[in-house]
Write an enzyme that holds these catalytic residues in place. Structure first.
Site, PDB file in Angstrom:
ATOM      1  N   TYR A 171       0.852  -1.184   0.000  1.00 12.68           N
ATOM      2  CA  TYR A 171       0.000   0.000   0.000  1.00 12.68           C
ATOM      3  C   TYR A 171       0.895   1.245   0.000  1.00 12.68           C
ATOM      4  O   TYR A 171       1.609   1.519   0.975  1.00 12.68           O
ATOM      5  CB  TYR A 171      -0.899   0.042   1.237  1.00 12.68           C
ATOM      6  CG  TYR A 171      -2.008  -0.977   1.270  1.00 12.68           C
ATOM      7  CD1 TYR A 171      -2.332  -1.758   0.161  1.00 12.68           C
ATOM      8  CD2 TYR A 171      -2.765  -1.154   2.415  1.00 12.68           C
ATOM      9  CE1 TYR A 171      -3.357  -2.687   0.200  1.00 12.68           C
ATOM     10  CE2 TYR A 171      -3.800  -2.078   2.469  1.00 12.68           C
ATOM     11  CZ  TYR A 171      -4.088  -2.834   1.363  1.00 12.68           C
ATOM     12  OH  TYR A 171      -5.105  -3.756   1.419  1.00 12.68           O
ATOM     13  N   PHE A 177     -14.439  -4.600  -0.074  1.00 14.08           N
ATOM     14  CA  PHE A 177     -15.585  -4.056  -0.828  1.00 14.08           C
ATOM     15  C   PHE A 177     -16.882  -4.306  -0.054  1.00 14.08           C
ATOM     16  O   PHE A 177     -17.856  -4.834  -0.598  1.00 14.08           O
ATOM     17  CB  PHE A 177     -15.683  -4.662  -2.222  1.00 14.08           C
ATOM     18  CG  PHE A 177     -14.548  -4.325  -3.153  1.00 14.08           C
ATOM     19  CD1 PHE A 177     -13.699  -3.259  -2.902  1.00 14.08           C
ATOM     20  CD2 PHE A 177     -14.322  -5.081  -4.291  1.00 14.08           C
ATOM     21  CE1 PHE A 177     -12.651  -2.940  -3.759  1.00 14.08           C
ATOM     22  CE2 PHE A 177     -13.280  -4.771  -5.158  1.00 14.08           C
ATOM     23  CZ  PHE A 177     -12.444  -3.700  -4.893  1.00 14.08           C
ATOM     24  N   PRO A 178     -16.953  -3.925   1.228  1.00  6.84           N
ATOM     25  CA  PRO A 178     -18.144  -4.217   2.035  1.00  6.84           C
ATOM     26  C   PRO A 178     -19.381  -3.430   1.606  1.00  6.84           C
ATOM     27  O   PRO A 178     -20.486  -3.748   2.049  1.00  6.84           O
ATOM     28  CB  PRO A 178     -17.719  -3.832   3.451  1.00  6.84           C
ATOM     29  CG  PRO A 178     -16.697  -2.762   3.246  1.00  6.84           C
ATOM     30  CD  PRO A 178     -15.937  -3.193   2.017  1.00  6.84           C
ATOM     31  N   LEU A 179     -19.189  -2.433   0.754  1.00  7.32           N
ATOM     32  CA  LEU A 179     -20.324  -1.661   0.242  1.00  7.32           C
ATOM     33  C   LEU A 179     -20.464  -1.849  -1.262  1.00  7.32           C
ATOM     34  O   LEU A 179     -20.983  -0.988  -1.971  1.00  7.32           O
ATOM     35  CB  LEU A 179     -20.152  -0.174   0.582  1.00  7.32           C
ATOM     36  CG  LEU A 179     -20.165   0.134   2.084  1.00  7.32           C
ATOM     37  CD1 LEU A 179     -19.844   1.599   2.324  1.00  7.32           C
ATOM     38  CD2 LEU A 179     -21.517  -0.231   2.701  1.00  7.32           C
ATOM     39  N   GLY A 180     -20.046  -2.996  -1.751  1.00  8.93           N
ATOM     40  CA  GLY A 180     -19.977  -3.196  -3.188  1.00  8.93           C
ATOM     41  C   GLY A 180     -18.627  -2.665  -3.644  1.00  8.93           C
ATOM     42  O   GLY A 180     -17.643  -2.768  -2.929  1.00  8.93           O
TER      43      GLY A 180
END
Length: 309
Positions: free
Chosen positions: A67, A221-224
């Site tokens: 990262y 990607f917990p919200l898409g």
């Protein structure tokens, strides 16, 4: 970094309550640090955001040496103190690729070892509490080919050796199929990170296996996904309606649904904005009644067509 005696005596409230990551008790809402690289030009803001996460009771921070090519780990090293009691989770299996938004595969055992060493140096730790083996079986980015197509048993042999040497505390997996998880179970897997959300529930069988095996489920990607053309939780009419009723944001509803959906879910939503950090943390206090949960459960799951790097 285990919770300090002071933290235990103080009874710090953990966002979303407490969950288990292997034998470590962590906040069910943690922090995914990848987006800190967006604050490269404002280091003070990045450091302040990390400190705010600790102040909010977050004691689970997810990172990787790739990262920001080490920048994010450097921030974590400079901010977190042993007394904060934060469990740092990193991942190996990739290296930065300057020509792509996705990192390049680094799947060979010697590359995994080198990545662990880089994480130790970057984080300033003697041991990384949990290290996820990021494979390329599913999810965005390219698939491993050539000498990067390594059997998981060979990879896990190296990870187990690193654990036996004390350089890592526990082993997790990322971007894997259920067959790979089953193959890896004898290694003592403590968590799985796959793309999963209210609108992307292809891995329901794997989630249930993790519940049975007492493995933490840590969705990315917990919200898409913010990637163009992929489903987004916050755009679902039922989610927007629930948010209005609850006095919450659609993102908070999406995170709350995950916490209610399974007891082993640990969240690591990422942000470079302190307001969003506080909103994400507050999602842990949102109660969803049975009617709301049923309405949200009825939202169809769609298999995402992830772009390939």
């Amino acid at each position: 970094m285990r919770p300090s005696a002071h933290a235990a005596r103080a009874g710090i409230a953990r966002p979303g309550g407490a969950g288990l990551l292997g034998n470590r008790q962590v906040s069910r809402i943690g922090y995914g640090a990848m987006q800190l690289d967006r604050l490269r030009g404002d280091r003070d803001a990045a450091l302040a955001l990390l400190r705010r996460a600790v102040e909010l009771g977050i004691n689970h921070v997810d990172t990787a040496q790739f990262y920001g090519n080490g920048f994010v780990n450097e921030l974590i090293r400079d901010v977190l103190r042993p007394g904060d009691g934060v469990t740092v989770v990193s991942k190996v299996g990739a290296i930065p690729d300057p020509d792509s938004p996705y990192p390049r595969p680094a799947q060979r055992p010697e590359q995994l070892r080198a990545a662990v060493e880089s994480n130790l140096a970057g984080l300033g730790l003697d041991q990384v509490p949990v290290v996820n083996l990021r494979r390329l079986d599913v999810g965005p980015g390219g698939r491993a080919g050539g000498d990067q197509a390594v059997d998981v048993d060979d990879q896990l042999a190296e990870m187990i050796a690193l654990r036996d040497e004390g350089k890592i505390g526990a082993i997790g997996l990322s971007s894997v199929t259920i067959d790979i998880l089953r193959q890896a179970l004898p290694a003592g897997i403590v968590c799985v990170q796959n793309a999963y959300s209210l609108v992307t529930r292809d891995d329901e069988d794997m989630l249930r296996l993790c519940i049975d095996e007492q493995i933490a489920w840590v969705p990315y990607f917990p919200l898409g996904s913010a990637l163009a053309g992929l489903p987004k939780v916050t755009e679902e009419s039922a989610v927007v309606a629930a948010a209005g009723t609850l006095g919450a944001t659609p993102a908070q509803v999406g995170l709350a649904w995950l916490l209610h959906h399974a007891p082993n879910v640990l969240l690591i939503p990422g942000t470079a904005d302190t307001v969003h950090l506080e909103e994400n943390t507050a999602a842990g206090a949102i109660a969803l009644d049975e009617t709301t949960r049923d309405t949200l459960d009825a939202i169809p799951s769609r298999t995402p067509d992830f772009p390939r790097g």
